[in-house]
Design a protein around this motif. Sequence first.
Motif, mmCIF file in Angstrom:
data_model
loop_
_atom_site.group_PDB
_atom_site.id
_atom_site.type_symbol
_atom_site.label_atom_id
_atom_site.label_comp_id
_atom_site.label_asym_id
_atom_site.label_seq_id
_atom_site.Cartn_x
_atom_site.Cartn_y
_atom_site.Cartn_z
ATOM 1 N N VAL A 38 6.038 -3.639 -77.739
ATOM 2 C CA VAL A 38 6.179 -4.879 -78.507
ATOM 3 C C VAL A 38 7.564 -4.960 -79.140
ATOM 4 N N GLY A 39 8.025 -3.808 -79.692
ATOM 5 C CA GLY A 39 9.356 -3.789 -80.301
ATOM 6 C C GLY A 39 10.461 -4.085 -79.307
ATOM 7 N N LEU A 40 10.258 -3.673 -78.052
ATOM 8 C CA LEU A 40 11.255 -3.948 -77.019
ATOM 9 C C LEU A 40 11.191 -5.392 -76.527
ATOM 10 N N LEU A 41 9.975 -5.940 -76.464
ATOM 11 C CA LEU A 41 9.815 -7.272 -75.891
ATOM 12 C C LEU A 41 10.074 -8.382 -76.895
ATOM 13 N N LEU A 42 9.766 -8.154 -78.182
ATOM 14 C CA LEU A 42 9.876 -9.219 -79.163
ATOM 15 C C LEU A 42 11.285 -9.805 -79.271
ATOM 16 N N PRO A 43 12.343 -8.977 -79.363
ATOM 17 C CA PRO A 43 13.689 -9.576 -79.406
ATOM 18 C C PRO A 43 14.009 -10.406 -78.167
ATOM 19 N N ALA A 44 13.523 -9.953 -77.012
ATOM 20 C CA ALA A 44 13.773 -10.707 -75.785
ATOM 21 C C ALA A 44 13.053 -12.054 -75.821
ATOM 22 N N VAL A 45 11.821 -12.056 -76.334
ATOM 23 C CA VAL A 45 11.071 -13.305 -76.447
ATOM 24 C C VAL A 45 11.759 -14.254 -77.436
ATOM 25 N N GLN A 46 12.190 -13.704 -78.573
ATOM 26 C CA GLN A 46 12.866 -14.529 -79.564
ATOM 27 C C GLN A 46 14.176 -15.094 -79.016
#
Length: 320
Positions: free
Chosen positions: A42-50
Amino acid sequence: MAPQEGERMRELNQKGRLETRPSRAFTLIELLVVIAIIGVLVGLLLPAVQAAREAARRLQCSNNLKQIALGFHNYHSAHRQLPRQQDPVNRHTWAVGILPFIEQGAIYERYDFDVAWNAVENREIIQTNISTYLCPTTPDNRSFANDGGFPTATTDYVPPGSIAAEFNKSGHITRRKNPNGMLKGSKVTRFRDALDGLSNTLLMTECAGRPQFFVKNRLGPSTNVNGCGNADVTQSLAKWGGWANPGHSIPIHGFQGDGLTCTGPYVINKTNNNEAYSFHTGGLQINLADGSVRFISEQISADVFASLITYQEHEVVGEF
């Protein structure tokens, strides 16, 4: 009991024991490891989603500015002049004038040009949020300004009407003989008047987030007397944010690094109190008089930005 039946009973008993044997559960350590792995993912994907969401919002913001620029060009084709920042009688703004050219003809038809922009007859209209005038990156971008004693729907895009007199003589920029932008007060302008060239002349810039007062991407103090002729902040509100309000045009003052004091060398993203400001990371979006949309860095030279605002100084900006 026959031998065959005895054998069958033993098989059934054995099968029952196998089926009722309890399954092995996760240990606490295994569960914690799984939770930790999920947290890392989640920590890796969240910045990419944002980042993807902001890219989409920035694209929509760019599209808004493009539609506004096309609205200006279509208005110019129809009327042989640009819409004024405000007409000299009832002070109706450019934002009203281009409504039919940005697919808002129904609102335009209901607007009463025979009375003042803020007359009772127009109040319902000017409380209408128009998505083309709102940057989707702006937080709470459907809040209302209250500069005239009643709520008005806001805009995140405004004309930079001029270089403020204090800024023009501050030494932060080369002094301009004609510090006005293309849309200034009730003056009539045409594209042919842009002696700098349409691709070197700024038409609209972001001044996002009003009426809330922002300083460097966070809410500013409840009051601020910043000097240099700019409007003071009271009750945590920056003034003149309504799309129909003729006061929403921004003269550029230049601010110090704190975003609270002017004049200064910074012209972008220090404060939204009547200055160029956005919630995009690293800069903001503008449209030029030729209809193009550009993203410009918040580190842009104040002198270059001043050259974009003026249109009759015979300045060719080049890359920026």
